[in-house]
Design a protein around this motif. Structure first.
Motif, PDB file in Angstrom:
ATOM      1  N   CYS A   6       0.889  -1.247   0.023  1.00 29.62           N
ATOM      2  CA  CYS A   6      -0.027  -0.048   0.035  1.00 29.62           C
ATOM      3  C   CYS A   6       0.851   1.284  -0.089  1.00 29.62           C
ATOM      4  O   CYS A   6       0.425   2.061   0.326  1.00 29.62           O
ATOM      5  CB  CYS A   6      -0.984  -0.082   1.124  1.00 29.62           C
ATOM      6  N   CYS A  11      -3.399  -0.012   5.684  1.00 24.62           N
ATOM      7  CA  CYS A  11      -4.282  -0.788   4.630  1.00 24.62           C
ATOM      8  C   CYS A  11      -5.701  -0.258   4.653  1.00 24.62           C
ATOM      9  O   CYS A  11      -6.344   0.073   5.649  1.00 24.62           O
ATOM     10  CB  CYS A  11      -4.383  -2.251   5.226  1.00 24.62           C
ATOM     11  N   PRO A  12      -6.116   0.026   3.453  1.00 22.44           N
ATOM     12  CA  PRO A  12      -7.767   0.545   3.393  1.00 22.44           C
ATOM     13  C   PRO A  12      -8.656  -0.581   3.894  1.00 22.44           C
ATOM     14  O   PRO A  12      -8.426  -1.679   3.869  1.00 22.44           O
ATOM     15  CB  PRO A  12      -7.790   0.542   1.855  1.00 22.44           C
ATOM     16  N   VAL A  15      -9.839  -3.584   1.691  1.00 21.32           N
ATOM     17  CA  VAL A  15      -9.085  -4.517   1.758  1.00 21.32           C
ATOM     18  C   VAL A  15      -9.165  -5.556   2.895  1.00 21.32           C
ATOM     19  O   VAL A  15      -9.199  -6.976   2.647  1.00 21.32           O
ATOM     20  CB  VAL A  15      -7.637  -4.264   1.542  1.00 21.32           C
TER      21      VAL A  15
END
Length: 68
Positions: A6, A11-12, A15
């Motif tokens: 990323c 981390c989004p 995800v």
């Protein structure tokens, strides 16, 4: 926590949600799903019937896995 894939950012959330969905699948079904995706990337053909069957057999059904 930072993730290399990323760009060393967090981390989004989407995800993490998808990882949670995939973790509920068996390794055999996940392997079939990944092979279908790789086949689409290489050849441009996708077997929607196999993917829908995997999604229907999944414990959560089509609510978590959607074919677009």
């Amino acid at each position: 926590m930072r993730f290399r894939f990323c760009g060393d950012l967090d981390c989004p959330d989407w995800v993490l949600a998808e990882i949670n969905t995939l973790s509920k699948m068996s390794s055999v079904r996940l392997r079939i799903l990944v092979s279908q995706i790789i086949g689409f990337c290489l050849v441009g053909q996708l077997n929607y019937e196999k993917i829908l069957k995997i999604a229907e057999d999944n414990a959560d059904g089509l609510s978590d896995i959607k074919v677009s």
